[in-house]
Design an enzyme around this catalytic site. Structure first.
Site, PDB file in Angstrom:
ATOM      1  N   ASP A 290       0.826  -1.211   0.000  1.00  0.00           N
ATOM      2  CA  ASP A 290       0.000   0.000   0.000  1.00  0.00           C
ATOM      3  C   ASP A 290       0.863   1.266   0.000  1.00  0.00           C
ATOM      4  O   ASP A 290       0.669   2.162   0.842  1.00  0.00           O
ATOM      5  CB  ASP A 290      -0.931   0.013   1.224  1.00  0.00           C
ATOM      6  CG  ASP A 290      -1.767  -1.253   1.338  1.00  0.00           C
ATOM      7  OD1 ASP A 290      -2.188  -1.774   0.302  1.00  0.00           O
ATOM      8  OD2 ASP A 290      -1.979  -1.729   2.468  1.00  0.00           O
TER       9      ASP A 290
ATOM     10  N   GLU B 133     -11.410   0.213  -3.528  1.00  0.00           N
ATOM     11  CA  GLU B 133     -10.694   0.697  -2.339  1.00  0.00           C
ATOM     12  C   GLU B 133      -9.471   1.494  -2.767  1.00  0.00           C
ATOM     13  O   GLU B 133      -9.234   1.690  -3.960  1.00  0.00           O
ATOM     14  CB  GLU B 133     -10.271  -0.492  -1.464  1.00  0.00           C
ATOM     15  CG  GLU B 133      -9.359  -1.464  -2.203  1.00  0.00           C
ATOM     16  CD  GLU B 133      -9.115  -2.774  -1.469  1.00  0.00           C
ATOM     17  OE1 GLU B 133      -9.826  -3.079  -0.509  1.00  0.00           O
ATOM     18  OE2 GLU B 133      -8.191  -3.492  -1.882  1.00  0.00           O
TER      19      GLU B 133
HETATM   20  C1  6LW Z   1      -5.807  -2.308   2.148  1.00  0.00           C
HETATM   21  C2  6LW Z   1      -6.448  -2.380   0.850  1.00  0.00           C
HETATM   22  C3  6LW Z   1      -5.603  -3.351   0.239  1.00  0.00           C
HETATM   23  O1  6LW Z   1      -6.518  -1.631   3.094  1.00  0.00           O
HETATM   24  O2  6LW Z   1      -5.338  -4.295   1.137  1.00  0.00           O
HETATM   25  O3  6LW Z   1      -4.301  -3.788  -1.591  1.00  0.00           O
HETATM   26  C4  6LW Z   1      -5.686  -3.775   2.392  1.00  0.00           C
HETATM   27  N1  6LW Z   1      -5.109  -3.145  -0.906  1.00  0.00           N
HETATM   28  O4  6LW Z   1      -6.475  -1.221   0.135  1.00  0.00           O
HETATM   29  C5  6LW Z   1      -4.637  -4.097   3.407  1.00  0.00           C
HETATM   30  O5  6LW Z   1      -3.367  -3.734   2.947  1.00  0.00           O
END
Ligand code: 6LW
Length: 516
Positions: free
Chosen positions: A14, A176
């Site tokens: 991230d 997300e």
């Molecule tokens: C994070 C989400 C994700 O909150 O995995 O790859 C989760 N993305 O955005 C945990 O890293």
């Protein structure tokens, strides 16, 4: 000159970057590990010095126990606005519930203990990001499988405008990781979809109005390696930034597999990719939307800066040595949940090294054992330590572990059984536990323990004289992967002490080197 991804190997997921002049700053998630949210600095985008962490004091945050690999700090975003750096993040509690979004700030990330106490936010969900415009502090986040936008008061963290859902992506699961950018009079909302596994992708939409409606790019996804032969899998969770010469780049996470079907043991790593962002157009990420392993290095470098960076602070160089003689722990070290009871003793002392005291918890308990961990950053590596230990009580144990979480780890250890001290080789994969004991006399000045890793296996050996090593046991690497043991973390190499609370061991040094 070419560079190779990842730029930060090992568990660095991230990623988010901001720039101030010619200085670049990068942060990652760190889940249950303490200190939390590593902060890196660079002037060439390829070498990164670790400045420290946003969460360095236990009073700042309680990292929640109960579900290692899935709790703690998720997906931070770093931004700079009018002389202040902000890192906004989520502390996720057991079972995916969030303990709340928060931000920390500093005016000087180079300072020791630079980051403020958290300012708590009222926002729901995960994956927060800030976008500043004039006096407005906009916040985007992911909740209920949608992306929302709100405005906050940057002093108090309170809402100025309540959340409004602005996009739900292109139909992939788990929209997300949103980030908002403004360019050529357009607001660009870039997110991730498809989950953080093999189907991971980055999509984008834009609008002239920050609250939407947002129109998706026809070319979505603008980044994905799904269903391709690319070496790096799971490319996603990207953040775009402009360099000081006006070129665009992105960082994103990706994984490197060790077996088929694809499994990875190094966690999700930080990748750097070029971005072509022409006037009035959507950005093009990587190689027409794919992430390659190798790219041309940015056109700038700063050798003077690099020469001035203390060697020990350069991250992930493939060579690391620590004799624990400096008062401060190197920032690459992590505890589980909170600092263990430890002392670093200077070289001139009789017992120089790291004294690590048990907290009464074993490695297989989810309460966090007395553990000091260094990320496994390369598939092929060797790690070595020398440890002195005088166990008092049955069950007292110290050793060197390769650790994904409390239920998935292999280790070589010295253990006190009822009537003898033994060398122990243990593998735990879920509820399966295998232990092999070997009776031995531990030299008073310590025993050397070695762990070697390849894509196939982890091998554990020991030496009484530090020169001649004997193999004690081996375990498959494929069973210590995120796909087998869950959830979001990668493997650590840990020094640990477990047993009755007074039980203490002395680690003389720790050595890590990439071997291929
Ligand atoms: C994070 C989400 C994700 O909150 O995995 O790859 C989760 N993305 O955005 C945990 O890293």
């Amino acid at each position: 000159m070419k560079y190779k991804n990842p730029i930060l190997p090992g568990m660095h997921p991230d990623p988010s970057v901001c720039r101030v002049g010619e200085d670049y700053f990068l942060v990652n998630s760190s889940f249950e590990y303490f200190p939390g949210i590593p902060v890196f600095h660079s002037r060439d985008l390829l070498h990164w010095e670790q400045l420290g962490h946003c969460i360095e004091r236990t009073e700042q945050l309680t990292l929640r126990k109960g579900f290692p690999g899935a709790t703690g700090t998720y997906a931070p975003t770093i931004r700079y606005h009018e002389g202040t750096f902000y890192v906004v993040c989520t502390n996720v509690a057991y079972g995916g519930e969030t303990d709340g979004n928060f931000f920390v700030w500093t005016k000087d990330p180079f300072q020791k203990n630079a980051w403020s106490d958290p300012v708590r936010l009222e926002t729901p969900g995960i994956d927060p990001s800030f976008y500043f415009e004039g006096e407005h502090a906009y916040y985007t986040g992911a909740a209920e499988s949608k992306i929302f936008l709100c405005e906050i008061d940057i002093k108090t963290g309170k809402y100025k405008k309540e959340p409004v859902f602005i996009w739900n992506g292109t139909g992939g699961n788990d929209p997300e990781g949103p980030h908002l950018y403004k360019k050529d009079n357009w607001y660009y909302l870039m997110i991730s979809e498809g989950g953080t596994e093999l189907g991971h992708m980055v999509t984008i939409a834009r609008s002239h109005n920050i609250y939407g409606p947002y129109e998706p790019d026809e070319k979505n996804p603008i980044l994905t390696n799904r269903s391709t032969a690319a070496e790096i899998k799971a490319a996603g969770h990207a953040d775009i930034f402009e360099d000081h010469l006006g070129n665009y780049h992105a960082v994103c996470l990706g994984t490197r597999s060790i077996s088929y079907p694809f499994k990875h043991n190094l966690g999700r790593e930080t990748m750097l990719l070029p971005v072509l962002w022409e006037k009035g157009a959507f950005p093009v990420l990587g190689t027409e939307g794919r992430l390659e392993t190798e790219y041309d290095a940015p056109s700038f470098s700063d050798s003077e800066w690099l020469e001035g960076v203390p060697k020990q602070l350069l991250a992930c160089t493939g060579k690391f040595y620590d004799d624990f003689s400096s008062e401060d722990l190197n920032p690459c070290w992590n505890f589980i949940y909170e600092p263990a009871d430890f002392t670093c003793q200077a070289k001139k002392e009789e017992h120089a090294g790291l004294l690590l005291k048990s907290n009464g918890h074993k490695l297989c308990e989810d309460q966090g054992t007395a553990f000091l961990g260094h990320r496994q950053e390369h598939h092929e590596f060797e790690a070595e330590t020398k440890v002195s230990f005088s166990p008092m009580n049955t069950g007292d144990e110290t050793g060197l572990t390769i650790y994904l979480n409390h239920r998935h780890h292999y280790e070589i250890a010295i253990q006190k059984t009822e009537n003898k001290t033994v060398l122990l080789f243990r593998r735990q994969i879920g509820t399966l536990v295998s232990e092999i004991q070997k009776k031995c006399v531990i030299p008073e000045d310590g025993i050397t323990l070695k762990l070697s890793g390849t894509k196939e296996k982890y091998s554990f050996s020991y030496s009484m004289d530090g020169i001649n090593f004997q193999l004690l046991g081996e375990g498959e690497a494929a069973y210590l992967t995120t796909e087998v043991g869950g959830m979001f973390t990668g493997n650590y190499i840990g020094l640990y002490t477990a047993g009755k609370e007074e039980c203490t061991s002395l680690f003389h040094y720790f050595k890590y080197s990439q071997t291929l």
